[in-house]
Design a protein around this motif. Sequence first.
Motif, short mmCIF file in Angstrom:
data_model
loop_
_atom_site.label_atom_id
_atom_site.label_comp_id
_atom_site.label_asym_id
_atom_site.label_seq_id
_atom_site.Cartn_x
_atom_site.Cartn_y
_atom_site.Cartn_z
N VAL A 132 -4.86 0.45 15.89
CA VAL A 132 -3.79 0.48 15.66
C VAL A 132 -2.47 0.06 14.28
O VAL A 132 -2.14 -0.64 14.36
CB VAL A 132 -2.31 0.04 16.65
N GLY A 133 -2.43 1.03 13.48
CA GLY A 133 -2.18 1.01 12.02
C GLY A 133 -2.88 0.82 11.46
O GLY A 133 -3.71 0.33 10.48
N THR A 134 -3.36 2.47 10.89
CA THR A 134 -4.88 2.44 9.80
C THR A 134 -4.04 1.76 8.49
O THR A 134 -5.48 1.16 7.76
CB THR A 134 -5.18 3.61 9.84
N GLY A 135 -2.90 2.49 8.30
CA GLY A 135 -3.05 1.75 6.59
C GLY A 135 -3.44 1.89 5.65
O GLY A 135 -4.00 3.76 5.61
N ALA A 152 0.49 -3.85 13.50
CA ALA A 152 1.55 -4.03 13.90
C ALA A 152 1.96 -5.23 14.80
O ALA A 152 1.46 -4.32 15.50
CB ALA A 152 2.07 -3.02 12.94
N ILE A 208 1.27 -0.99 0.16
CA ILE A 208 0.09 -0.16 -0.68
C ILE A 208 1.11 1.37 0.09
O ILE A 208 0.43 2.55 0.02
CB ILE A 208 -1.24 0.28 1.39
N ILE A 215 -5.16 4.14 14.80
CA ILE A 215 -4.47 5.75 14.51
C ILE A 215 -3.32 5.08 13.38
O ILE A 215 -3.02 4.11 13.59
CB ILE A 215 -3.48 5.79 16.11
N GLU A 216 -2.65 6.37 12.83
CA GLU A 216 -1.92 6.07 11.73
C GLU A 216 -0.49 6.75 11.87
O GLU A 216 -0.17 7.74 11.95
CB GLU A 216 -1.83 5.52 10.42
N ARG A 217 0.81 6.36 12.39
CA ARG A 217 1.90 7.09 12.32
C ARG A 217 2.90 7.49 11.31
O ARG A 217 3.88 8.25 11.37
CB ARG A 217 3.02 6.16 12.92
N TYR A 248 -8.43 0.17 5.44
CA TYR A 248 -9.42 -1.33 4.51
C TYR A 248 -9.97 -1.61 5.95
O TYR A 248 -11.73 -2.27 6.29
CB TYR A 248 -9.00 -2.61 4.04
N GLN A 249 -8.82 -2.27 6.84
CA GLN A 249 -10.07 -3.44 8.63
C GLN A 249 -10.60 -2.01 9.03
O GLN A 249 -11.85 -2.43 9.61
CB GLN A 249 -8.70 -3.61 9.04
N VAL A 278 3.71 -6.34 9.93
CA VAL A 278 4.86 -5.00 9.22
C VAL A 278 5.18 -4.92 10.80
O VAL A 278 4.07 -4.71 12.17
CB VAL A 278 4.74 -4.62 8.86
N PRO A 279 6.33 -3.94 11.78
CA PRO A 279 7.04 -4.27 12.95
C PRO A 279 6.34 -2.82 13.24
O PRO A 279 5.86 -2.01 12.52
CB PRO A 279 8.81 -3.59 12.63
N LEU A 280 5.95 -3.03 14.36
CA LEU A 280 5.25 -1.55 15.50
C LEU A 280 6.35 -1.04 15.92
O LEU A 280 7.73 -0.61 16.53
CB LEU A 280 4.60 -2.63 16.60
#
Length: 267
Positions: free
Chosen positions: A140-143, A207, A104, A161-163, A146-147, A260-262
């Motif tokens: 945690v991890g919007t990417g 993540a 993505i 939330i997405e970093r 989709y989810q 993928v890593p947090l």
Amino acid sequence: MAQRPGFPARMDWSPHDTRIPKNIANSRDQIKATGRKDVKSGLTPAAQGHGLDSQAVRARMVRKLAEQGIAHPDLMAALGAVERHRFVDSALVNQAYEDTSLPIGLGQTISKPGVVARMIELLLQGHEEGQIRAGRVLEVGTGCGYQAAVLGRLAREVYSIERLRGLHDKARQNLRPFRLPNVHLLFGDGTQGYAKGAPYAGIIAAAGGNAVPQAWIDQLAVGGRIVAPMETASGQQALVVMDKLERGLKRSVLEAVHFVPLKSGIA
Ligand code: SAH
């Protein structure tokens, strides 16, 4: 050899066809370009055809997930409804309903449908009937979002939330046509959770780190559940389920996964 889904080969539309924009359900331009729109659905005839075709491919995806053991009716309805092809790059649209993770951008991936379904089912199973429906969920991890869209059909409020700024913006764009007022996208470091939305009935991470951050445990309601990939004692990543009980935490380690890593901080 497994038969590949017919989508989008059966459609009279291709993502490269500039006459019909990608965000069909939201596309005023398309209505301008192709004329009449159906009063009831608000879609043009071409868009309706597209919607029906992709619905059939999604139904097939859901049947395959059922064969893998996914059984929660509300979850299956949500997976059947959310158009996953809207969350992936146009070059990957024909793989959108295969059980595979896809890139993505910015080195991240959309999780495969089987994993999304498994994790959300675990989240739902941890609760009395209706608790997630009535409660708040932190992702945690919007990417690509989709989810978050699937969760938005199952929980009262979703905080995701997405970093990475680039993906946070992309998710915002992707989710706009779905009009989900209960899905709140946040830009920040999810290892800190999001205290303003707490307490959460559920926390789900896309993540994997090497421990469940204390903030998640603090922000989880008693009776709530965390579902997250975590590094286990053997150094492998596995799905971890943590329930917050009156008397403490109950932790179970399930199957191996590859997320993928947090990471800490924002970028
Ligand atoms: N649920 C997503 C999957 C995205 S992959 C989807 O449906 O597409 C996991 C995401 O987690 C990546 O976008 C990565 O940037 C993000 N991530 C990793 N560490 C994070 C952190 N500390 N806080 C928020 N997001 C994080």
